[in-house]
Design an enzyme around this catalytic site. Sequence first.
Site, PDB file in Angstrom:
ATOM      1  N   HIS A  17       4.837  -5.447  -0.591  1.00 45.57           N
ATOM      2  CA  HIS A  17       4.485  -4.030  -0.726  1.00 45.57           C
ATOM      3  C   HIS A  17       5.618  -3.110  -0.286  1.00 45.57           C
ATOM      4  O   HIS A  17       5.651  -1.942  -0.661  1.00 45.57           O
ATOM      5  CB  HIS A  17       3.195  -3.716   0.045  1.00 45.57           C
ATOM      6  CG  HIS A  17       3.345  -3.620   1.529  1.00 45.57           C
ATOM      7  ND1 HIS A  17       2.935  -4.617   2.385  1.00 45.57           N
ATOM      8  CD2 HIS A  17       3.841  -2.636   2.316  1.00 45.57           C
ATOM      9  CE1 HIS A  17       3.183  -4.246   3.627  1.00 45.57           C
ATOM     10  NE2 HIS A  17       3.723  -3.048   3.615  1.00 45.57           N
ATOM     11  N   ASP A  74       1.346 -11.349   0.527  1.00 46.39           N
ATOM     12  CA  ASP A  74       2.229 -10.180   0.471  1.00 46.39           C
ATOM     13  C   ASP A  74       3.635 -10.497   0.995  1.00 46.39           C
ATOM     14  O   ASP A  74       4.065  -9.992   2.020  1.00 46.39           O
ATOM     15  CB  ASP A  74       1.584  -9.059   1.296  1.00 46.39           C
ATOM     16  CG  ASP A  74       2.302  -7.731   1.158  1.00 46.39           C
ATOM     17  OD1 ASP A  74       3.202  -7.628   0.297  1.00 46.39           O
ATOM     18  OD2 ASP A  74       1.973  -6.804   1.910  1.00 46.39           O
ATOM     19  N   SER A 106       6.937  -3.338   8.486  1.00 45.20           N
ATOM     20  CA  SER A 106       6.543  -4.234   7.399  1.00 45.20           C
ATOM     21  C   SER A 106       7.688  -5.138   6.972  1.00 45.20           C
ATOM     22  O   SER A 106       8.789  -4.676   6.672  1.00 45.20           O
ATOM     23  CB  SER A 106       6.103  -3.435   6.177  1.00 45.20           C
ATOM     24  OG  SER A 106       4.771  -3.073   6.276  1.00 45.20           O
TER      25      SER A 106
END
Length: 366
Positions: free
Chosen positions: A116, A146, A220
């Site tokens: 993402h 992910d 992230s």
Amino acid sequence: MISFLTHWPARISFSLLALFLCTISVCVAQEQSSKTVPRGGCPDLIELIKELTPAVVNISIERHMLQHSSTEPPPLFRSKPGALEDQSRTKDRFQADSVGSGFFCDTQGHIVTNAHVVEGAGKILVTLSTGRVTTARLVAVHPKVDLAMLKIASSSPLQKAKIGDSAGIQVGEWVVAVGNPFGLGRTVTVGIVSGKGRFLGLGPDDNFIQTDASINPGNSGGPLFNMAGEVIGVNTAIIASGKGIGFAIPSNYLHELIKLPTNGEFAVRGWLGIYVEDVTPEQAKKLGMGTPRGTWVDEVLTSTPAQNAGLKKGDLIVDADGKQIKNGRHLSKVISSFKPGDILKMKVIRGRQQQAVDIVLGKSPE
């Protein structure tokens, strides 16, 4: 932003206290019995951090498709654009800058991050620990979780992170998170493994490691290390309404990612060619919705799959691939599961009538 600044001193104090107590407890434990020493020990964090940080990189991207803020906080670290988000929208609505983290999994320039983080990226820039900035390309995407892999060119070997066995982690063991929260590069935080096998409803393969190490938007794709300096997780998600509740994808999924072909086959995803804006609570009320759902077509770019299919500005996309669309980010996630040439069946509301639209997806321009 001010609220973050006012809370930093307290957080720093508690972090220092936690580290101080950790040191004392380990020393006492070593004197009393080796059986009570924390698994892997509690080494000097200064030397450990010096060893780990060269393998960690900062990632910044420019997205092709600007999506306005969702009506609810995203559970994933969707690469916060930054403090000047509103101003940048008014100045240039065709480009969205965002940040994330990653780490080298080999010495040839392959970087692990979250899918993402680079979703919809038009340009990917990687900043190394040396300060060098270089472009990267997306070469592989994990089909189930992910995770994604990038590649940069390098004339000399790079320091890679050691990949550990996430199956062997224990609740209570100490971990270190390194990343790029809010664009603050190579930030290090310490915590413990708070839980294992957490299911968040993000996908059928949810199996997250829970940690209380402080992680924020921009973390992230960054690594979660154990005290042996091994990556045992990839920081991925938080509970937006909670504090000290972060989640990492177990490192054992990395073995599957690394084995994927790196010819870009998994990196090419379908593309519509539109800009969208989410439904506000006020608009939802006028439309008779209980809660906001769907996303407005704000602009249709010329010579794109969306224009060829007849999508128009003002259309409300409510369904795609048989899934009720929650917001623009949800639509982007649905589209990302398709490849160029695939047909995406959608339902839109135009005026007061619902219409079915079949779109042959294209490839996002470079």
